[in-house]
Design an enzyme around this catalytic site. Structure first.
Site, mmCIF file in Angstrom:
data_model
loop_
_atom_site.group_PDB
_atom_site.id
_atom_site.type_symbol
_atom_site.label_atom_id
_atom_site.label_comp_id
_atom_site.label_asym_id
_atom_site.label_seq_id
_atom_site.Cartn_x
_atom_site.Cartn_y
_atom_site.Cartn_z
ATOM 1 N N HIS A 1 -2.769 7.838 11.639
ATOM 2 C CA HIS A 1 -1.926 9.018 10.240
ATOM 3 C C HIS A 1 -2.146 10.536 10.425
ATOM 4 O O HIS A 1 -2.919 11.616 10.509
ATOM 5 C CB HIS A 1 -3.822 8.911 10.253
ATOM 6 C CG HIS A 1 -3.646 8.799 7.982
ATOM 7 N ND1 HIS A 1 -5.563 8.613 7.660
ATOM 8 C CD2 HIS A 1 -3.306 10.541 7.677
ATOM 9 C CE1 HIS A 1 -4.302 9.069 6.214
ATOM 10 N NE2 HIS A 1 -3.666 10.401 6.384
ATOM 11 N N ARG A 15 -1.519 5.111 1.696
ATOM 12 C CA ARG A 15 -3.030 4.190 2.527
ATOM 13 C C ARG A 15 -3.231 3.381 2.895
ATOM 14 O O ARG A 15 -2.499 2.504 2.525
ATOM 15 C CB ARG A 15 -3.940 4.768 1.492
ATOM 16 C CG ARG A 15 -4.424 5.857 1.211
ATOM 17 C CD ARG A 15 -4.958 7.225 1.848
ATOM 18 N NE ARG A 15 -5.584 8.054 1.046
ATOM 19 C CZ ARG A 15 -4.736 9.422 1.651
ATOM 20 N NH1 ARG A 15 -3.642 9.527 2.372
ATOM 21 N NH2 ARG A 15 -5.788 10.491 1.132
HETATM 22 P P1 NDP Z 1 1.718 12.180 -6.791
HETATM 23 O O1 NDP Z 1 0.209 12.190 -7.473
HETATM 24 O O2 NDP Z 1 2.898 13.513 -6.564
HETATM 25 O O3 NDP Z 1 2.765 10.632 -6.558
HETATM 26 C C1 NDP Z 1 2.075 9.685 -6.885
HETATM 27 C C2 NDP Z 1 3.497 8.406 -7.592
HETATM 28 O O4 NDP Z 1 3.234 7.564 -7.875
HETATM 29 C C3 NDP Z 1 4.226 9.400 -8.831
HETATM 30 O O5 NDP Z 1 5.474 8.905 -8.976
HETATM 31 C C4 NDP Z 1 3.508 7.891 -9.896
HETATM 32 O O6 NDP Z 1 3.990 7.318 -10.948
HETATM 33 C C5 NDP Z 1 3.380 6.371 -8.932
HETATM 34 N N1 NDP Z 1 2.345 6.226 -9.317
HETATM 35 C C6 NDP Z 1 1.037 5.753 -9.146
HETATM 36 N N2 NDP Z 1 0.794 4.691 -9.733
HETATM 37 C C7 NDP Z 1 1.205 3.844 -9.849
HETATM 38 C C8 NDP Z 1 1.380 2.591 -10.333
HETATM 39 N N3 NDP Z 1 0.338 2.273 -10.609
HETATM 40 N N4 NDP Z 1 2.141 1.962 -10.914
HETATM 41 C C9 NDP Z 1 3.140 2.703 -10.234
HETATM 42 N N5 NDP Z 1 3.846 3.758 -9.615
HETATM 43 C C10 NDP Z 1 2.554 4.740 -9.792
HETATM 44 O O7 NDP Z 1 1.857 11.529 -5.411
HETATM 45 P P2 NDP Z 1 2.074 12.279 -3.617
HETATM 46 O O8 NDP Z 1 3.197 12.068 -3.844
HETATM 47 O O9 NDP Z 1 1.622 14.106 -3.662
HETATM 48 O O10 NDP Z 1 1.273 11.877 -2.828
HETATM 49 C C11 NDP Z 1 1.316 9.942 -2.284
HETATM 50 C C12 NDP Z 1 0.476 9.481 -1.591
HETATM 51 O O11 NDP Z 1 0.929 9.268 0.267
HETATM 52 C C13 NDP Z 1 -1.342 10.407 -1.324
HETATM 53 O O12 NDP Z 1 -1.494 9.623 -2.844
HETATM 54 C C14 NDP Z 1 -1.781 10.160 -0.320
HETATM 55 O O13 NDP Z 1 -2.612 8.779 0.208
HETATM 56 C C15 NDP Z 1 -0.235 10.164 0.630
HETATM 57 N N6 NDP Z 1 -0.739 10.872 1.664
HETATM 58 C C16 NDP Z 1 -0.353 10.478 3.041
HETATM 59 C C17 NDP Z 1 -0.090 11.194 4.044
HETATM 60 C C18 NDP Z 1 -0.354 10.777 5.415
HETATM 61 O O14 NDP Z 1 -0.536 11.612 6.867
HETATM 62 N N7 NDP Z 1 0.089 9.603 6.330
HETATM 63 C C19 NDP Z 1 -0.302 12.380 4.059
HETATM 64 C C20 NDP Z 1 -0.190 12.941 2.844
HETATM 65 C C21 NDP Z 1 0.306 12.388 1.643
HETATM 66 P P3 NDP Z 1 4.087 8.356 -12.130
HETATM 67 O O15 NDP Z 1 5.429 9.658 -11.532
HETATM 68 O O16 NDP Z 1 4.580 7.888 -13.280
HETATM 69 O O17 NDP Z 1 2.971 9.165 -12.279
HETATM 70 C C1 OXD Z 2 -3.220 13.830 2.855
HETATM 71 C C2 OXD Z 2 -3.351 12.754 4.122
HETATM 72 O O1 OXD Z 2 -3.631 13.047 1.781
HETATM 73 O O2 OXD Z 2 -3.338 13.462 5.159
HETATM 74 O O3 OXD Z 2 -3.073 14.923 2.535
HETATM 75 O O4 OXD Z 2 -3.072 12.188 4.272
#
Ligand code: NDP
Ligand code: OXD
Length: 308
Positions: free
Chosen positions: A271, A223
């Site tokens: 994006h 993001r």
């Molecule tokens: P998940 O919820 O599966 O994974 C999140 C990861 O981040 C976990 O490993 C979590 O740790 C870690 N995390 C969260 N908060 C912290 C913190 N404070 N400190 C350290 N680690 C942290 O998310 P996804 O992998 O499914 O998605 C990630 C992001 O990708 C989405 O939230 C979205 O914003 C972005 N996205 C962007 C897209 C684009 O087109 N650009 C498309 C799709 C998604 P833990 O394992 O310990 O819980």
């Molecule tokens: C998502 C994205 O969060 O497309 O899936 O950004």
């Protein structure tokens, strides 16, 4: 009982056909069809308004159309309503493709070659073996893990950082705030795949990015709010960082003269790193509806107190 759908009409047509085939007893209504019926139990949305939520007294589950849920104002969502983020193979595949593409681009120093070409210079650079390139991923969830798995065959030295400890094959895993400086100090290419929460907003800032080794580059596919734009620009201009690939920004769209769009060492895409597939996204939601009805845990249930 109704499933109310508020994403695009194109996606809605695919979902309608799949829902009719797999759960005909559930009425499938889109925002183009009608206002939300009073018996709406399930809502699919990207960023539902407070007005919409207020019209849904029987709502039980809000399915985010995307993997991220930061765009959803949970203050307007009653506490008993479950919030579920999107986990589906099409979205994951797109992210793997983009993460690998951006990493290879930075690994093979394409930003420098583009600048050389722009200036009419023929300027070969020494080839760095992948094994000597350290690639680190912030966020070891669905997408972070998938991108790391996509990078593994190239032989990069891989590491990752998450909130709770993880064990992943071939990845040096770090967890928690105390481990962040050591993790950053060993990343030549840093990929951000964190959810945007109160804790992670602005995490790519001058203090953290300065801890990357000189010449490092970053990829932000999470993001725009994770990045402090002026700090990135300052570190690129000082020469501490060598490049950035950004798929996300704040605001979106960026205004035409924004420094991130104009910087010669930043590659910006609008994006598009990935997107929820209509087909497999619908299957993922149908599976979760079955789970919900059977009293089983849904996949991607968001812990609202931690924001992801
Ligand atoms: P998940 O919820 O599966 O994974 C999140 C990861 O981040 C976990 O490993 C979590 O740790 C870690 N995390 C969260 N908060 C912290 C913190 N404070 N400190 C350290 N680690 C942290 O998310 P996804 O992998 O499914 O998605 C990630 C992001 O990708 C989405 O939230 C979205 O914003 C972005 N996205 C962007 C897209 C684009 O087109 N650009 C498309 C799709 C998604 P833990 O394992 O310990 O819980
Ligand atoms: C998502 C994205 O969060 O497309 O899936 O950004």
């Amino acid at each position: 009982m109704t499933f109310y759908f508020t994403s695009t009409p194109e996606r809605g047509a695919v979902w309608r056909a799949l829902f009719a085939a797999e759960t005909p007893e559930l009425a499938f209504v889109t925002k183009e069809d009608a206002p939300p019926p009073a018996d709406t139990r399930y809502l699919a949305a990207w960023a539902p308004t407070a007005e919409l939520i207020a019209q849904l007294p029987a709502l039980e589950v809000l399915f985010s159309i995307g993997a991220g849920v930061d765009q959803i104002d949970t203050r307007v969502l009653p506490h008993h309503v479950a919030l579920v983020r999107m986990i589906e193979p099409g979205l994951t595949q797109g992210m793997v493709e983009y993460g690998v593409m951006a990493t290879l681009m930075l690994h093979r120093e394409m930003i420098d070659y583009r600048l050389a070409q722009r200036d009419g210079r023929w300027a070969p650079r020494p080839l760095v073996p992948a094994a000597r390139r350290r690639v680190g991923v912030l966020g070891l969830g669905e997408l972070g893990q998938a991108v790391l798995a996509g990078l593994r065959p190239f032989g990069f030295a891989l590491s990752g950082w998450s909130r709770s400890p993880r064990t992943l094959p071939g990845v040096a895993c770090h967890a928690g705030a105390d481990a962040l400086p050591g993790f950053l100090a060993a990343c030549d290419i840093l990929i951000c795949l964190l959810p945007l929460t109160q804790e992670t907003r602005g995490i790519l800032n001058h203090a953290t990015l300065s801890q990357l080794p000189r010449g490092a580059a970053i990829v932000n596919i999470a993001r725009g709010g994770h990045l402090v734009a002026q700090d990135l620009v300052a570190l690129l201009d000082e020469g501490h960082l060598s490049g950035a690939v950004l798929d996300v920004a704040e605001p979106e769209p960026l205004p035409p003269e924004h420094p991130l769009l104009r910087h010669p060492r930043i590659v910006v895409t609008p994006h598009i790193a990935s997107a929820t597939s209509a087909q497999s996204g619908a299957h993922a939601v149908l599976d979760n509806i079955r789970r919900h009805r059977a009293g089983q845990p849904m996949l991607g249930l968001v812990a609202r107190d931690r924001g992801y």
